[in-house]
Motif scaffolding. Structure first.
Motif, short mmCIF file in Angstrom:
data_model
loop_
_atom_site.label_atom_id
_atom_site.label_comp_id
_atom_site.label_asym_id
_atom_site.label_seq_id
_atom_site.Cartn_x
_atom_site.Cartn_y
_atom_site.Cartn_z
N GLU A 1 38.38 34.42 32.94
CA GLU A 1 38.64 35.18 31.71
C GLU A 1 37.72 34.72 30.59
N LYS A 2 37.51 33.42 30.49
CA LYS A 2 36.62 32.90 29.44
C LYS A 2 35.18 33.36 29.66
N LEU A 3 34.83 33.58 30.92
CA LEU A 3 33.48 34.07 31.23
C LEU A 3 33.40 35.59 31.14
N GLU B 1 38.22 41.65 36.53
CA GLU B 1 38.29 43.09 36.75
C GLU B 1 39.77 43.50 36.86
N GLY B 2 40.20 44.34 35.94
CA GLY B 2 41.60 44.77 35.98
C GLY B 2 42.54 43.65 35.57
N ARG B 3 43.75 43.72 36.09
CA ARG B 3 44.77 42.74 35.75
C ARG B 3 45.08 41.86 36.95
N PRO B 4 44.91 40.56 36.82
CA PRO B 4 45.23 39.66 37.95
C PRO B 4 46.70 39.80 38.35
N ILE B 5 46.95 39.61 39.64
CA ILE B 5 48.32 39.72 40.17
C ILE B 5 48.93 38.32 40.28
N PHE B 6 49.90 38.05 39.42
CA PHE B 6 50.64 36.79 39.43
C PHE B 6 52.13 37.12 39.39
N LYS C 1 40.53 39.69 40.98
CA LYS C 1 39.27 40.36 41.28
C LYS C 1 38.33 40.20 40.09
N THR C 2 37.06 39.97 40.36
CA THR C 2 36.09 39.76 39.30
C THR C 2 35.19 40.98 39.15
N LYS C 3 34.53 41.07 38.00
CA LYS C 3 33.60 42.16 37.75
C LYS C 3 32.37 42.07 38.65
#
Length: 266
Positions: free
Chosen positions: A98-100, A104-109, A120-122
């Motif tokens: 997130e700091k970087l 991508e989208g909303r992480p699933i926790f 998932k990342t961009k």
């Protein structure tokens, strides 16, 4: 392999671990720096209580995944003895990504900590937590990198299966395994000792004492909290729980006993 070691594959513009650490404004302690810049594919960092194992695991996975974009790497596992063991390391990966600006989208926790998490990342990469409770499920996919959380709670079979998964993408796949010693006997202390130097498996083990984390113990080895811990334990138990070293057992008749050499594993 080290993130800067694969010089023949280096491309202009590829971010090394140093670049990512600079962006995150993080400076490694000397002990953790040795782990991050190790020339080995598989790193085993055995730390004391409060040494920052989960933080460093999440940080390394983030650095490695950024570097790995040049290889089109896409899948990373965060493995624990159960989903809860893996979650903390995964939370740090989420925070760093997130700091970087690479989420991508909303992480699933999920609210329930006994369920799998996913990021998932961009840049097209996927991080997923895996439970080693069912060892047979550790053979379904071929990850590019594995973060092993609290490996002292793993079975030997779980470690071997993860090692086997990484061999599918040898030599560019990597593993970052960490934990704290619970005993001086068994497969993990044996692996740690046999991996202190060069070996054919490509594993390198490191000792990370609790006082290597200046955020928790600003006084280092002389921090009052470390001194209090030392005063309340035997020298052997202190080194095991806070020094990151397996305590020698006092009740062995055969002092040179090694599980992997002197036990029938079949």
């Amino acid at each position: 392999m080290s993130l800067t070691y694969r010089s023949t594959l280096y491309k202009t513009g590829v971010k090394t671990v140093a670049n990512v650490l600079s962006e995150l404004k993080i400076t490694l302690s000397p002990e953790w720096e040795k782990v991050f810049y190790s020339p080995s594919r598989l790193r085993l960092g055995m730390g004391g209580e409060g040494s920052g194992k989960s933080f460093q695991a999440g940080l390394f996975a983030t650095c490695a995944s950024v570097y790995d974009t040049q290889f089109e790497s896409s899948l990373y596992w965060v493995v624990g003895a159960d989903f809860e063991d893996a979650r903390k390391d995964m939370e740090y990966i989420r925070d760093f990504q997130e700091k970087l600006g690479n989420i991508e989208g909303r992480p699933i926790f999920p609210d329930r900590r006994d369920q799998s998490c996913l990021i998932k990342t961009k840049t097209g990469q996927t991080f997923v937590t895996i439970s080693a409770y069912d060892e047979t499920k550790l053979g379904r996919e071929e990850p590019d990198g594995i973060v092993g959380a609290e490996v002292s709670r793993w079975t030997h079979e779980s470690f071997q299966r993860c090692e086997g998964r990484l061999l599918r993408k040898y030599p560019r796949s990597w593993g970052f395994f960490s934990g704290s010693f619970e005993t001086s006997l068994g497969w993990l202390p044996d692996l740690y000792k046999s991996s202190l130097g060069p070996n054919e498996r490509g594993i390198r083990s490191y000792t990370i004492p609790s006082w290597a984390n200046p955020h928790v113990y600003p006084g280092g080895r002389e921090d009052p909290a470390i001194k209090a811990a030392e005063a309340g334990r035997s020298p052997e138990k202190f080194l095991e729980r806070f020094g990151g070293l397996p305590a020698p057992a006092h009740n062995l008749i055969f002092n040179e006993f090694r599980t992997h050499l002197h036990t029938d594993m079949i």
